[in-house]
Design a protein around this motif. Structure first.
Motif, mmCIF file in Angstrom:
data_model
loop_
_atom_site.group_PDB
_atom_site.id
_atom_site.type_symbol
_atom_site.label_atom_id
_atom_site.label_comp_id
_atom_site.label_asym_id
_atom_site.label_seq_id
_atom_site.Cartn_x
_atom_site.Cartn_y
_atom_site.Cartn_z
ATOM 1 N N LEU A 46 16.963 6.514 -37.005
ATOM 2 C CA LEU A 46 17.002 5.189 -36.384
ATOM 3 C C LEU A 46 17.949 4.306 -37.181
ATOM 4 N N GLU A 47 18.714 3.496 -36.463
ATOM 5 C CA GLU A 47 19.608 2.544 -37.116
ATOM 6 C C GLU A 47 19.206 1.144 -36.698
ATOM 7 N N LEU A 48 18.934 0.285 -37.696
ATOM 8 C CA LEU A 48 18.510 -1.080 -37.434
ATOM 9 C C LEU A 48 19.188 -1.997 -38.438
ATOM 10 N N PHE A 49 20.065 -2.873 -37.961
ATOM 11 C CA PHE A 49 20.779 -3.836 -38.794
ATOM 12 C C PHE A 49 21.481 -3.161 -39.981
ATOM 13 N N GLY A 50 22.091 -2.043 -39.747
ATOM 14 C CA GLY A 50 22.839 -1.367 -40.798
ATOM 15 C C GLY A 50 22.005 -0.433 -41.661
ATOM 16 N N TRP A 51 20.708 -0.406 -41.465
ATOM 17 C CA TRP A 51 19.854 0.515 -42.213
ATOM 18 C C TRP A 51 19.670 1.781 -41.396
ATOM 19 N N ASP A 52 19.567 2.896 -42.073
ATOM 20 C CA ASP A 52 19.301 4.168 -41.407
ATOM 21 C C ASP A 52 17.930 4.675 -41.843
ATOM 22 N N PHE A 53 17.112 5.023 -40.859
ATOM 23 C CA PHE A 53 15.769 5.546 -41.128
ATOM 24 C C PHE A 53 15.665 6.946 -40.545
ATOM 25 N N ALA A 54 15.019 7.829 -41.241
ATOM 26 C CA ALA A 54 14.691 9.147 -40.701
ATOM 27 C C ALA A 54 13.166 9.214 -40.589
ATOM 28 N N LEU A 55 12.682 9.257 -39.363
ATOM 29 C CA LEU A 55 11.250 9.288 -39.097
ATOM 30 C C LEU A 55 10.940 10.370 -38.072
ATOM 31 N N PRO A 56 9.700 10.871 -38.095
ATOM 32 C CA PRO A 56 9.290 11.738 -36.986
ATOM 33 C C PRO A 56 9.251 10.928 -35.686
ATOM 34 N N LEU A 57 9.544 11.576 -34.574
ATOM 35 C CA LEU A 57 9.602 10.902 -33.280
ATOM 36 C C LEU A 57 8.275 10.226 -32.930
ATOM 37 N N GLY A 58 7.148 10.899 -33.152
ATOM 38 C CA GLY A 58 5.844 10.333 -32.828
ATOM 39 C C GLY A 58 5.554 9.069 -33.618
ATOM 40 N N VAL A 59 5.927 9.059 -34.898
ATOM 41 C CA VAL A 59 5.702 7.884 -35.744
ATOM 42 C C VAL A 59 6.589 6.729 -35.281
ATOM 43 N N ALA A 60 7.844 7.021 -34.926
ATOM 44 C CA ALA A 60 8.750 5.974 -34.452
ATOM 45 C C ALA A 60 8.222 5.344 -33.155
ATOM 46 N N LEU A 61 7.731 6.172 -32.238
ATOM 47 C CA LEU A 61 7.175 5.627 -30.999
ATOM 48 C C LEU A 61 5.895 4.837 -31.253
ATOM 49 N N LEU A 62 5.095 5.279 -32.208
ATOM 50 C CA LEU A 62 3.889 4.536 -32.565
ATOM 51 C C LEU A 62 4.246 3.167 -33.139
ATOM 52 N N PHE A 63 5.252 3.114 -34.018
ATOM 53 C CA PHE A 63 5.700 1.832 -34.553
ATOM 54 C C PHE A 63 6.216 0.913 -33.443
ATOM 55 N N ALA A 64 6.929 1.467 -32.475
ATOM 56 C CA ALA A 64 7.427 0.667 -31.358
ATOM 57 C C ALA A 64 6.256 0.097 -30.542
ATOM 58 N N ALA A 65 5.235 0.896 -30.299
ATOM 59 C CA ALA A 65 4.066 0.428 -29.542
ATOM 60 C C ALA A 65 3.318 -0.652 -30.313
ATOM 61 N N ILE A 66 3.154 -0.467 -31.615
ATOM 62 C CA ILE A 66 2.463 -1.464 -32.445
ATOM 63 C C ILE A 66 3.266 -2.764 -32.471
ATOM 64 N N SER A 67 4.591 -2.666 -32.566
ATOM 65 C CA SER A 67 5.435 -3.868 -32.560
ATOM 66 C C SER A 67 5.281 -4.632 -31.248
ATOM 67 N N GLY A 68 5.257 -3.916 -30.137
ATOM 68 C CA GLY A 68 5.061 -4.569 -28.843
ATOM 69 C C GLY A 68 3.706 -5.246 -28.750
ATOM 70 N N ALA A 69 2.657 -4.600 -29.266
ATOM 71 C CA ALA A 69 1.316 -5.195 -29.241
ATOM 72 C C ALA A 69 1.260 -6.445 -30.110
ATOM 73 N N VAL A 70 1.947 -6.441 -31.255
ATOM 74 C CA VAL A 70 1.962 -7.616 -32.134
ATOM 75 C C VAL A 70 2.683 -8.775 -31.459
ATOM 76 N N ILE A 71 3.796 -8.491 -30.781
ATOM 77 C CA ILE A 71 4.522 -9.546 -30.073
ATOM 78 C C ILE A 71 3.653 -10.156 -28.979
ATOM 79 N N ILE A 72 2.953 -9.320 -28.217
ATOM 80 C CA ILE A 72 2.062 -9.819 -27.170
ATOM 81 C C ILE A 72 0.917 -10.631 -27.778
ATOM 82 N N ALA A 73 0.356 -10.182 -28.903
ATOM 83 C CA ALA A 73 -0.740 -10.898 -29.554
ATOM 84 C C ALA A 73 -0.276 -12.265 -30.055
ATOM 85 N N ILE A 74 0.935 -12.344 -30.600
ATOM 86 C CA ILE A 74 1.456 -13.626 -31.068
ATOM 87 C C ILE A 74 1.648 -14.582 -29.894
#
Length: 137
Positions: free
Chosen positions: A86-114
């Motif tokens: 994953l590339e985000l603002f110039g950073w490169d991350f190597a993550l398992p696909l399942g963990v990356a999708l889980l982080f995306a789902a958690i981020s969406g839930a946090v945005i909705i909660a806010i």
């Protein structure tokens, strides 16, 4: 010819009287009591409407549902262990696909909660202001 020593004028001399509680007669066996008949019970209890839902029951249901969802997430992550970059603002991350999708789902839930929390604060502020306007008069 009578087999009991009871009064021969009683047609049900062979049947012993049933127990009575608080002056309410016990219906004969095989019949159901009339819920609208006068009794000492609360009307909800007489209609067999007891406690149907409680907070503890809702908590238990929520906990069981949460555990089942967590198990499904665990299986999802374990089946999607392929590493992605994953590339985000110039950073490169190597993550398992399942963990990356889980982080995306958690981020969406946090945005909705806010967003929901901000709306709740707005509504409480408006209700307090409305209450203050109506009680000052």
């Amino acid at each position: 010819m009578s087999t009991t020593s009871g009064d021969s004028a009683d047609p049900n001399a062979d049947v012993s009287p049933g127990p009575r509680r608080s002056g309410v007669p016990v219906p004969p066996s095989g019949t159901t009591p009339d819920p609208d008949a006068g009794s000492d019970l609360h009307p909800d209890l007489a209609r067999r409407k007891g406690i149907t839902r409680t907070r503890t029951g809702a908590l238990w249901t929520g906990l069981v549902t949460g555990v089942l969802i967590l198990l499904l997430l665990l299986v999802f992550i374990l089946q999607n262990l392929d590493s992605i970059t994953l590339e985000l603002f110039g950073w490169d991350f190597a993550l398992p696909l399942g963990v990356a999708l889980l982080f995306a789902a958690i981020s969406g839930a946090v945005i909705i909660a806010i967003a929901g929390g901000i709306r709740i604060v707005q509504l409480r502020h408006a209700a307090t202001r409305q209450r203050a306007l109506t009680t000052d008069r």
